[in-house]
Design a protein around this motif. Sequence first.
Motif, PDB file in Angstrom:
ATOM      1  N   UNK A   1       0.794  -1.127   0.034  1.00  0.00           N
ATOM      2  CA  UNK A   1      -0.007  -0.050   0.058  1.00  0.00           C
ATOM      3  C   UNK A   1       0.888   1.191   0.058  1.00  0.00           C
ATOM      4  N   UNK A   2       2.011   1.179   0.582  1.00  0.00           N
ATOM      5  CA  UNK A   2       3.012   2.286   0.746  1.00  0.00           C
ATOM      6  C   UNK A   2       3.620   2.589  -0.740  1.00  0.00           C
ATOM      7  N   UNK A   3       4.110   1.447  -1.290  1.00  0.00           N
ATOM      8  CA  UNK A   3       4.934   1.878  -2.450  1.00  0.00           C
ATOM      9  C   UNK A   3       4.131   2.287  -3.700  1.00  0.00           C
ATOM     10  N   UNK A   4       2.747   1.608  -3.507  1.00  0.00           N
ATOM     11  CA  UNK A   4       1.740   1.991  -4.803  1.00  0.00           C
ATOM     12  C   UNK A   4       1.206   3.392  -4.582  1.00  0.00           C
ATOM     13  N   UNK A   5       1.019   3.742  -3.190  1.00  0.00           N
ATOM     14  CA  UNK A   5       0.639   5.113  -2.986  1.00  0.00           C
ATOM     15  C   UNK A   5       1.757   6.092  -3.221  1.00  0.00           C
ATOM     16  N   UNK A   6       2.910   5.972  -3.145  1.00  0.00           N
ATOM     17  CA  UNK A   6       3.922   6.650  -3.570  1.00  0.00           C
ATOM     18  C   UNK A   6       3.823   6.974  -5.067  1.00  0.00           C
ATOM     19  N   UNK A   7       4.091   5.574  -5.692  1.00  0.00           N
ATOM     20  CA  UNK A   7       3.962   5.658  -7.166  1.00  0.00           C
ATOM     21  C   UNK A   7       2.690   6.717  -7.726  1.00  0.00           C
ATOM     22  N   UNK A   8       1.559   6.407  -7.144  1.00  0.00           N
ATOM     23  CA  UNK A   8       0.521   7.256  -7.563  1.00  0.00           C
ATOM     24  C   UNK A   8       0.886   8.713  -7.398  1.00  0.00           C
ATOM     25  N   UNK A   9       1.241   8.857  -6.336  1.00  0.00           N
ATOM     26  CA  UNK A   9       1.344  10.330  -5.894  1.00  0.00           C
ATOM     27  C   UNK A   9       2.354  10.978  -6.561  1.00  0.00           C
ATOM     28  N   UNK A  10       3.590  10.361  -7.014  1.00  0.00           N
ATOM     29  CA  UNK A  10       4.607  10.732  -7.665  1.00  0.00           C
ATOM     30  C   UNK A  10       3.963  11.117  -9.190  1.00  0.00           C
ATOM     31  N   UNK A  11       3.426  10.105  -9.809  1.00  0.00           N
ATOM     32  CA  UNK A  11       2.693  10.358 -11.218  1.00  0.00           C
ATOM     33  C   UNK A  11       1.730  11.352 -11.181  1.00  0.00           C
ATOM     34  N   UNK A  12       1.110  11.691 -10.257  1.00  0.00           N
ATOM     35  CA  UNK A  12       0.041  12.633 -10.142  1.00  0.00           C
ATOM     36  C   UNK A  12       0.749  13.864  -9.862  1.00  0.00           C
ATOM     37  N   UNK A  13       1.822  14.040  -9.454  1.00  0.00           N
ATOM     38  CA  UNK A  13       2.649  15.013  -9.212  1.00  0.00           C
ATOM     39  C   UNK A  13       3.503  15.592 -10.575  1.00  0.00           C
ATOM     40  N   UNK A  14       3.235  14.820 -11.565  1.00  0.00           N
ATOM     41  CA  UNK A  14       3.762  15.015 -12.857  1.00  0.00           C
ATOM     42  C   UNK A  14       5.268  14.342 -13.257  1.00  0.00           C
TER      43      UNK A  14
END
Length: 394
Positions: free
Chosen positions: A12-25
Amino acid sequence: MTADVVVVGGGVIGTSIAFALASAGVKRVVLLEKSALASGASGRSSALVRMHYTNVEDARLAWASYPLFRDWTERMDGPPVFRRTGFLAVVGPQDAGALKSNVEMLRGIGIDTVALSPGELKTLQPFVNVDDIGAAAYEPASGYASPADVVEGFRRQAQARGAQIRQWTPVTRILRRESAVTGVETPSGRIDAGAVVVAAGAWAPRLCKEIGLPLEARPKAIDTMLVTRPPELATPHMVVIDHVLGTYFRPESDVLTIAGVPCQVWDVDPDTMPTGLPPSAPIEGAQLLTQRFPAMERAELARGYRAFDCYSADRHAILGAAPGIDGLYLATAFSGSGFKIAPAVGTCMAELITEGRARSVDISAFRPARFAEGKLIAGPHPYKPRRDHLEPAR
Ligand SMILES: Cc1cc2nc3c(=O)[nH]c(=O)nc-3n(C[C@H](O)[C@H](O)[C@H](O)COP(=O)(O)OP(=O)(O)OC[C@H]3O[C@@H](n4cnc5c(N)ncnc54)[C@H](O)[C@@H]3O)c2cc1C
Protein backbone atom coordinates in the motif's frame (compact mmCIF):
# COMPACT_ATOMS: atom_id res chain seq x y z
CA MET A 1 16.64 1.90 -18.85
CA THR A 2 16.44 5.19 -17.01
CA ALA A 3 13.79 6.31 -14.52
CA ASP A 4 13.26 9.52 -12.61
CA VAL A 5 12.22 7.62 -9.50
CA VAL A 6 12.29 3.89 -8.74
CA VAL A 7 9.95 2.70 -5.99
CA VAL A 8 10.96 -0.63 -4.43
CA GLY A 9 7.92 -2.54 -3.15
CA GLY A 10 4.30 -2.84 -4.25
CA GLY A 11 2.41 -2.75 -0.98
CA VAL A 12 0.00 0.00 0.00
CA ILE A 13 2.93 2.35 0.67
CA GLY A 14 4.84 1.78 -2.58
CA THR A 15 1.73 1.99 -4.75
CA SER A 16 0.54 5.11 -2.92
CA ILE A 17 3.93 6.75 -3.49
CA ALA A 18 3.94 5.76 -7.18
CA PHE A 19 0.42 7.19 -7.55
CA ALA A 20 1.39 10.43 -5.82
CA LEU A 21 4.60 10.84 -7.84
CA ALA A 22 2.77 10.27 -11.13
CA SER A 23 0.00 12.64 -9.99
CA ALA A 24 2.65 15.27 -9.24
CA GLY A 25 3.79 15.06 -12.86
CA VAL A 26 6.90 12.91 -12.47
CA LYS A 27 7.17 11.29 -15.90
CA ARG A 28 9.25 8.17 -15.44
CA VAL A 29 8.11 6.46 -12.25
CA VAL A 30 8.96 2.75 -12.10
CA LEU A 31 7.62 0.58 -9.26
CA LEU A 32 9.31 -2.80 -8.86
CA GLU A 33 7.60 -5.55 -6.87
CA LYS A 34 9.40 -8.83 -6.38
CA SER A 35 6.22 -10.83 -6.14
CA ALA A 36 2.58 -9.80 -6.64
CA LEU A 37 1.24 -6.44 -5.50
CA ALA A 38 -0.11 -6.55 -1.93
CA SER A 39 1.61 -9.89 -1.26
CA GLY A 40 3.33 -8.54 1.88
CA ALA A 41 1.77 -6.96 4.97
CA SER A 42 -0.68 -4.91 2.93
CA GLY A 43 -2.66 -7.85 1.58
CA ARG A 44 -3.12 -9.26 5.10
CA SER A 45 -3.83 -5.96 6.80
CA SER A 46 -6.88 -5.58 9.00
CA ALA A 47 -6.95 -2.07 7.51
CA LEU A 48 -8.52 -0.23 10.42
CA VAL A 49 -9.05 3.37 9.42
CA ARG A 50 -9.07 5.51 12.57
CA MET A 51 -7.45 8.65 13.82
CA HIS A 52 -6.91 7.84 17.49
CA TYR A 53 -3.23 8.08 18.36
CA THR A 54 -1.36 9.25 21.43
CA ASN A 55 1.02 11.30 19.26
CA VAL A 56 0.11 14.22 17.04
CA GLU A 57 2.41 13.24 14.15
CA ASP A 58 0.63 9.96 13.31
CA ALA A 59 -2.78 11.48 13.99
CA ARG A 60 -2.11 14.23 11.43
CA LEU A 61 -1.12 11.63 8.80
CA ALA A 62 -4.24 9.57 9.56
CA TRP A 63 -6.48 12.62 9.42
CA ALA A 64 -4.97 13.77 6.11
CA SER A 65 -5.45 10.26 4.68
CA TYR A 66 -9.04 9.73 5.78
CA PRO A 67 -10.82 11.74 3.02
CA LEU A 68 -9.33 9.56 0.28
CA PHE A 69 -10.77 6.39 1.85
CA ARG A 70 -14.13 8.07 2.42
CA ASP A 71 -14.36 9.63 -1.05
CA TRP A 72 -12.58 6.81 -2.90
CA THR A 73 -15.17 6.32 -5.66
CA GLU A 74 -15.19 9.96 -6.73
CA ARG A 75 -11.46 10.52 -6.37
CA MET A 76 -10.06 7.17 -7.54
CA ASP A 77 -12.79 6.18 -9.98
CA GLY A 78 -13.23 2.72 -8.50
CA PRO A 79 -15.61 0.75 -6.29
CA PRO A 80 -15.89 1.89 -2.64
CA VAL A 81 -13.13 0.57 -0.39
CA PHE A 82 -14.22 1.96 2.99
CA ARG A 83 -16.85 0.79 5.45
CA ARG A 84 -17.84 3.20 8.17
CA THR A 85 -18.67 1.43 11.42
CA GLY A 86 -17.62 3.89 14.12
CA PHE A 87 -14.47 3.33 16.16
CA LEU A 88 -13.71 2.95 19.86
CA ALA A 89 -10.36 3.05 21.65
CA VAL A 90 -10.85 1.64 25.15
CA VAL A 91 -8.42 2.05 28.07
CA GLY A 92 -8.28 0.95 31.68
CA PRO A 93 -9.04 3.28 34.65
CA GLN A 94 -5.33 4.19 35.01
CA ASP A 95 -5.27 5.57 31.43
CA ALA A 96 -8.62 7.40 31.50
CA GLY A 97 -7.01 10.81 32.13
CA ALA A 98 -4.49 10.27 29.32
CA LEU A 99 -7.30 9.31 26.94
CA LYS A 100 -9.19 12.52 27.70
CA SER A 101 -6.02 14.55 27.02
CA ASN A 102 -5.47 12.68 23.76
CA VAL A 103 -9.06 13.26 22.67
CA GLU A 104 -8.50 17.00 23.26
CA MET A 105 -5.30 16.87 21.20
CA LEU A 106 -7.14 15.05 18.37
CA ARG A 107 -10.06 17.49 18.47
CA GLY A 108 -7.51 20.28 18.14
CA ILE A 109 -6.44 18.79 14.79
CA GLY A 110 -10.09 18.80 13.70
CA ILE A 111 -10.91 15.13 14.26
CA ASP A 112 -14.49 14.35 15.27
CA THR A 113 -13.96 12.40 18.49
CA VAL A 114 -15.29 12.42 22.05
CA ALA A 115 -14.35 10.74 25.31
CA LEU A 116 -17.01 8.40 26.73
CA SER A 117 -17.51 7.07 30.24
CA PRO A 118 -17.98 3.30 30.60
CA GLY A 119 -21.74 3.90 30.98
CA GLU A 120 -21.92 5.94 27.76
CA LEU A 121 -19.96 3.23 25.97
CA LYS A 122 -22.45 0.63 27.21
CA THR A 123 -25.32 2.67 25.80
CA LEU A 124 -23.58 2.84 22.42
CA GLN A 125 -22.56 -0.86 22.25
CA PRO A 126 -24.67 -2.70 24.88
CA PHE A 127 -22.95 -6.06 24.33
CA VAL A 128 -19.50 -4.74 25.41
CA ASN A 129 -18.21 -5.73 28.86
CA VAL A 130 -17.11 -2.43 30.43
CA ASP A 131 -16.09 -3.77 33.87
CA ASP A 132 -12.36 -3.17 33.34
CA ILE A 133 -12.74 -0.05 31.17
CA GLY A 134 -11.96 3.44 32.48
CA ALA A 135 -12.83 5.47 29.37
CA ALA A 136 -13.29 5.18 25.62
CA ALA A 137 -12.58 7.48 22.70
CA TYR A 138 -15.31 7.40 20.07
CA GLU A 139 -14.86 8.37 16.41
CA PRO A 140 -18.17 8.11 14.55
CA ALA A 141 -16.62 8.51 11.08
CA SER A 142 -13.99 5.76 11.30
CA GLY A 143 -14.16 2.14 10.17
CA TYR A 144 -12.11 -0.16 8.00
CA ALA A 145 -11.07 -0.59 4.38
CA SER A 146 -10.50 -3.38 1.90
CA PRO A 147 -6.69 -3.46 1.67
CA ALA A 148 -6.35 -5.31 -1.65
CA ASP A 149 -8.84 -2.96 -3.31
CA VAL A 150 -6.90 0.06 -2.08
CA VAL A 151 -3.63 -1.27 -3.50
CA GLU A 152 -5.41 -2.09 -6.74
CA GLY A 153 -6.83 1.43 -6.95
CA PHE A 154 -3.42 3.02 -6.41
CA ARG A 155 -1.97 0.71 -9.10
CA ARG A 156 -4.69 1.54 -11.59
CA GLN A 157 -4.45 5.28 -11.10
CA ALA A 158 -0.64 5.31 -11.01
CA GLN A 159 -0.53 3.46 -14.32
CA ALA A 160 -3.19 5.72 -15.80
CA ARG A 161 -0.85 8.64 -15.03
CA GLY A 162 2.11 6.97 -16.75
CA ALA A 163 3.84 5.05 -13.94
CA GLN A 164 5.26 1.66 -14.85
CA ILE A 165 4.40 -1.10 -12.40
CA ARG A 166 6.46 -4.26 -12.79
CA GLN A 167 5.48 -7.27 -10.72
CA TRP A 168 7.73 -10.33 -10.28
CA THR A 169 10.74 -8.05 -10.59
CA PRO A 170 12.95 -8.06 -7.50
CA VAL A 171 15.47 -5.35 -6.82
CA THR A 172 18.57 -7.43 -6.17
CA ARG A 173 20.68 -4.45 -5.21
CA ILE A 174 20.42 -0.70 -4.78
CA LEU A 175 23.28 0.90 -6.66
CA ARG A 176 25.30 3.80 -5.29
CA ARG A 177 28.40 5.67 -6.32
CA GLU A 178 30.10 7.13 -3.29
CA SER A 179 27.43 9.07 -1.42
CA ALA A 180 24.72 9.08 -4.11
CA VAL A 181 22.25 6.49 -5.33
CA THR A 182 22.55 5.70 -9.04
CA GLY A 183 19.75 3.18 -9.60
CA VAL A 184 18.84 -0.43 -8.94
CA GLU A 185 19.80 -3.82 -10.25
CA THR A 186 17.16 -6.41 -11.25
CA PRO A 187 17.46 -9.85 -12.88
CA SER A 188 16.32 -8.27 -16.15
CA GLY A 189 18.86 -5.47 -16.05
CA ARG A 190 19.84 -2.28 -14.40
CA ILE A 191 17.62 0.77 -14.05
CA ASP A 192 19.43 4.08 -13.67
CA ALA A 193 17.67 6.55 -11.43
CA GLY A 194 18.57 9.61 -9.42
CA ALA A 195 16.01 8.73 -6.76
CA VAL A 196 15.12 5.38 -5.22
CA VAL A 197 12.41 4.90 -2.58
CA VAL A 198 12.62 1.86 -0.30
CA ALA A 199 9.00 0.86 0.41
CA ALA A 200 9.93 -2.76 0.95
CA GLY A 201 8.13 -3.40 4.25
CA ALA A 202 9.66 -6.24 6.27
CA TRP A 203 12.37 -6.70 3.64
CA ALA A 204 13.66 -3.14 4.04
CA PRO A 205 16.21 -3.78 6.82
CA ARG A 206 17.94 -6.43 4.73
CA LEU A 207 17.92 -4.34 1.56
CA CYS A 208 19.29 -1.31 3.36
CA LYS A 209 21.95 -3.31 5.22
CA GLU A 210 23.30 -4.52 1.88
CA ILE A 211 24.21 -0.96 0.95
CA GLY A 212 25.69 -0.16 4.32
CA LEU A 213 22.66 1.58 5.79
CA PRO A 214 21.58 0.02 9.10
CA LEU A 215 17.87 0.51 9.85
CA GLU A 216 16.55 0.69 13.41
CA ALA A 217 13.83 -1.77 12.42
CA ARG A 218 13.05 -5.48 12.57
CA PRO A 219 10.43 -7.74 11.03
CA LYS A 220 7.85 -9.03 13.52
CA ALA A 221 5.05 -11.57 13.14
CA ILE A 222 1.39 -10.55 13.59
CA ASP A 223 -1.32 -13.11 14.41
CA THR A 224 -4.94 -12.70 13.37
CA MET A 225 -8.02 -14.84 13.73
CA LEU A 226 -11.52 -14.63 12.33
CA VAL A 227 -14.70 -15.94 13.92
CA THR A 228 -18.29 -16.19 12.78
CA ARG A 229 -20.43 -14.11 15.09
CA PRO A 230 -23.33 -15.70 17.00
CA PRO A 231 -26.88 -14.61 16.09
CA GLU A 232 -27.15 -12.14 19.00
CA LEU A 233 -24.18 -10.22 17.53
CA ALA A 234 -25.46 -10.42 13.97
CA THR A 235 -25.35 -6.64 13.53
CA PRO A 236 -21.71 -5.62 13.04
CA HIS A 237 -20.10 -4.05 16.09
CA MET A 238 -17.79 -1.06 15.90
CA VAL A 239 -14.08 -1.31 15.28
CA VAL A 240 -12.42 -1.50 18.71
CA ILE A 241 -8.80 -1.00 19.72
CA ASP A 242 -8.55 -2.47 23.19
CA HIS A 243 -5.64 -1.03 25.17
CA VAL A 244 -6.74 -3.00 28.25
CA LEU A 245 -6.37 -6.38 26.56
CA GLY A 246 -3.72 -5.29 24.03
CA THR A 247 -5.69 -6.24 20.97
CA TYR A 248 -8.30 -5.06 18.46
CA PHE A 249 -11.56 -6.31 16.99
CA ARG A 250 -13.34 -5.39 13.82
CA PRO A 251 -16.20 -6.76 11.77
CA GLU A 252 -15.39 -8.39 8.44
CA SER A 253 -18.25 -8.53 5.97
CA ASP A 254 -21.59 -9.00 7.72
CA VAL A 255 -20.91 -12.23 9.54
CA LEU A 256 -17.29 -12.37 10.69
CA THR A 257 -15.20 -10.62 13.32
CA ILE A 258 -11.43 -10.22 13.08
CA ALA A 259 -9.46 -10.33 16.33
CA GLY A 260 -5.79 -9.54 16.75
CA VAL A 261 -3.88 -12.02 18.88
CA PRO A 262 -0.84 -10.51 20.68
CA CYS A 263 2.30 -11.96 19.13
CA GLN A 264 5.89 -11.41 20.27
CA VAL A 265 7.73 -13.30 17.56
CA TRP A 266 10.49 -11.00 16.31
CA ASP A 267 13.11 -11.19 13.56
CA VAL A 268 11.08 -13.42 11.28
CA ASP A 269 12.26 -14.05 7.74
CA PRO A 270 9.40 -12.76 5.58
CA ASP A 271 10.36 -15.15 2.75
CA THR A 272 10.18 -18.35 4.79
CA MET A 273 7.98 -17.64 7.83
CA PRO A 274 5.13 -20.19 8.19
CA THR A 275 1.82 -18.40 7.76
CA GLY A 276 -0.27 -20.71 9.94
CA LEU A 277 -1.28 -19.77 13.48
CA PRO A 278 0.32 -21.63 16.39
CA PRO A 279 -2.32 -23.72 18.26
CA SER A 280 -2.16 -21.39 21.30
CA ALA A 281 -3.23 -18.33 19.28
CA PRO A 282 -6.94 -19.14 18.72
CA ILE A 283 -7.26 -20.07 22.40
CA GLU A 284 -5.80 -16.76 23.54
CA GLY A 285 -7.76 -14.87 20.88
CA ALA A 286 -11.01 -16.50 22.07
CA GLN A 287 -10.27 -15.51 25.68
CA LEU A 288 -9.69 -11.88 24.72
CA LEU A 289 -12.72 -11.76 22.46
CA THR A 290 -15.10 -13.20 25.06
CA GLN A 291 -13.70 -10.96 27.79
CA ARG A 292 -14.71 -7.92 25.75
CA PHE A 293 -17.82 -9.36 24.03
CA PRO A 294 -19.23 -12.09 26.35
CA ALA A 295 -21.74 -13.20 23.69
CA MET A 296 -18.76 -14.29 21.56
CA GLU A 297 -18.76 -17.45 23.72
CA ARG A 298 -20.94 -18.81 20.95
CA ALA A 299 -18.68 -17.61 18.11
CA GLU A 300 -16.98 -20.19 15.92
CA LEU A 301 -13.43 -20.05 14.64
CA ALA A 302 -13.47 -19.43 10.89
CA ARG A 303 -9.74 -19.16 10.12
CA GLY A 304 -6.49 -17.56 11.23
CA TYR A 305 -3.11 -16.62 9.84
CA ARG A 306 0.29 -15.25 10.71
CA ALA A 307 1.56 -12.24 8.79
CA PHE A 308 4.30 -9.70 9.51
CA ASP A 309 5.32 -6.08 9.31
CA CYS A 310 8.50 -4.11 9.87
CA TYR A 311 8.71 -2.52 13.36
CA SER A 312 10.99 0.38 14.19
CA ALA A 313 12.64 0.88 17.56
CA ASP A 314 9.99 3.40 18.68
CA ARG A 315 7.10 1.62 16.83
CA HIS A 316 6.56 4.51 14.40
CA ALA A 317 7.31 4.72 10.69
CA ILE A 318 10.65 5.71 9.21
CA LEU A 319 10.03 8.34 6.53
CA GLY A 320 12.46 10.61 4.77
CA ALA A 321 15.79 10.94 3.02
CA ALA A 322 18.37 8.34 4.04
CA PRO A 323 21.21 9.99 5.93
CA GLY A 324 24.43 10.09 3.92
CA ILE A 325 23.09 8.69 0.62
CA ASP A 326 21.77 11.35 -1.77
CA GLY A 327 18.69 10.27 -3.68
CA LEU A 328 17.76 7.40 -1.37
CA TYR A 329 14.43 7.71 0.44
CA LEU A 330 12.91 5.47 3.08
CA ALA A 331 9.20 4.78 3.66
CA THR A 332 9.14 1.76 5.87
CA ALA A 333 8.83 0.31 9.40
CA PHE A 334 5.14 1.09 9.73
CA SER A 335 5.04 -1.07 12.84
CA GLY A 336 1.66 -2.72 12.32
CA SER A 337 -0.05 0.59 11.70
CA GLY A 338 0.79 1.87 8.22
CA PHE A 339 -2.33 1.13 6.23
CA LYS A 340 -4.48 4.03 7.36
CA ILE A 341 -1.75 6.61 6.77
CA ALA A 342 -0.72 5.35 3.32
CA PRO A 343 -2.51 8.07 1.29
CA ALA A 344 -0.81 10.92 3.14
CA VAL A 345 2.53 9.10 3.25
CA GLY A 346 2.39 8.79 -0.56
CA THR A 347 1.65 12.49 -0.98
CA CYS A 348 4.30 13.56 1.53
CA MET A 349 7.02 11.34 0.05
CA ALA A 350 6.23 12.66 -3.46
CA GLU A 351 6.49 16.24 -2.16
CA LEU A 352 9.77 15.46 -0.41
CA ILE A 353 11.25 13.96 -3.58
CA THR A 354 9.99 16.60 -6.03
CA GLU A 355 10.12 19.74 -3.85
CA GLY A 356 12.61 18.85 -1.13
CA ARG A 357 10.03 19.12 1.65
CA ALA A 358 6.71 17.51 2.60
CA ARG A 359 4.15 20.31 2.55
CA SER A 360 0.87 18.48 3.24
CA VAL A 361 1.88 17.09 6.63
CA ASP A 362 5.11 17.71 8.52
CA ILE A 363 6.85 14.32 8.49
CA SER A 364 10.18 15.52 9.87
CA ALA A 365 9.56 13.73 13.19
CA PHE A 366 9.67 10.42 11.28
CA ARG A 367 13.15 11.13 9.84
CA PRO A 368 15.52 8.15 9.80
CA ALA A 369 18.13 10.06 11.81
CA ARG A 370 15.85 10.42 14.87
CA PHE A 371 17.21 7.24 16.47
CA ALA A 372 20.82 8.42 16.30
CA GLU A 373 19.68 11.82 17.60
CA GLY A 374 17.78 10.19 20.50
CA LYS A 375 14.56 11.96 19.43
CA LEU A 376 12.09 9.10 19.41
CA ILE A 377 8.43 9.73 18.66
CA ALA A 378 6.22 9.67 21.76
CA GLY A 379 3.17 11.67 22.74
CA PRO A 380 2.90 13.23 26.20
CA HIS A 381 0.02 10.96 27.28
CA PRO A 382 0.91 7.35 26.37
CA TYR A 383 -1.13 4.33 27.45
CA LYS A 384 0.12 1.17 29.07
CA PRO A 385 2.46 -0.36 26.41
CA ARG A 386 0.85 -2.99 24.19
CA ARG A 387 2.16 -6.47 24.93
CA ASP A 388 2.84 -7.21 21.27
CA HIS A 389 4.98 -4.08 20.97
CA LEU A 390 7.31 -5.34 23.69
CA GLU A 391 10.26 -7.67 23.35
CA PRO A 392 9.56 -11.07 24.92
CA ALA A 393 11.18 -11.57 28.33
CA ARG A 394 14.56 -13.29 27.87
C1 LIG B 1 -2.29 -8.73 10.17
C2 LIG B 1 -2.03 -7.26 10.02
C3 LIG B 1 -2.99 -6.35 10.46
C4 LIG B 1 -2.76 -4.98 10.29
N1 LIG B 1 -3.75 -4.11 10.65
C5 LIG B 1 -3.60 -2.80 10.40
C6 LIG B 1 -4.66 -1.91 10.65
O1 LIG B 1 -5.71 -2.31 11.11
N2 LIG B 1 -4.48 -0.59 10.33
C7 LIG B 1 -3.31 -0.12 9.84
O2 LIG B 1 -3.20 1.08 9.61
N3 LIG B 1 -2.28 -0.95 9.60
C8 LIG B 1 -2.40 -2.27 9.85
N4 LIG B 1 -1.39 -3.13 9.60
C9 LIG B 1 -0.12 -2.60 9.13
C10 LIG B 1 -0.14 -2.27 7.67
O3 LIG B 1 -0.85 -3.24 6.95
C11 LIG B 1 1.30 -2.19 7.18
O4 LIG B 1 2.01 -1.25 7.98
C12 LIG B 1 1.36 -1.76 5.72
O5 LIG B 1 0.57 -2.62 4.92
C13 LIG B 1 2.80 -1.77 5.25
O6 LIG B 1 2.80 -1.54 3.87
P1 LIG B 1 4.15 -1.60 3.05
O7 LIG B 1 3.80 -1.24 1.67
O8 LIG B 1 5.19 -0.82 3.80
O9 LIG B 1 4.65 -3.12 3.19
P2 LIG B 1 4.23 -4.42 2.41
O10 LIG B 1 2.79 -4.50 2.16
O11 LIG B 1 4.86 -5.56 3.14
O12 LIG B 1 4.90 -4.25 1.00
C14 LIG B 1 6.28 -4.35 0.79
C15 LIG B 1 6.46 -4.97 -0.58
O13 LIG B 1 7.82 -4.88 -0.96
C16 LIG B 1 8.11 -6.00 -1.76
N5 LIG B 1 9.55 -6.15 -1.79
C17 LIG B 1 10.36 -6.43 -0.74
N6 LIG B 1 11.64 -6.49 -1.13
C18 LIG B 1 11.65 -6.21 -2.46
C19 LIG B 1 12.67 -6.13 -3.42
N7 LIG B 1 13.96 -6.34 -3.12
N8 LIG B 1 12.35 -5.85 -4.71
C20 LIG B 1 11.03 -5.64 -5.04
N9 LIG B 1 10.02 -5.73 -4.16
C21 LIG B 1 10.32 -6.00 -2.88
C22 LIG B 1 7.38 -7.12 -1.05
O14 LIG B 1 7.17 -8.24 -1.89
C23 LIG B 1 6.10 -6.45 -0.61
O15 LIG B 1 5.04 -6.64 -1.52
C24 LIG B 1 -1.57 -4.51 9.73
C25 LIG B 1 -0.61 -5.42 9.29
C26 LIG B 1 -0.84 -6.77 9.41
C27 LIG B 1 0.19 -7.75 8.89
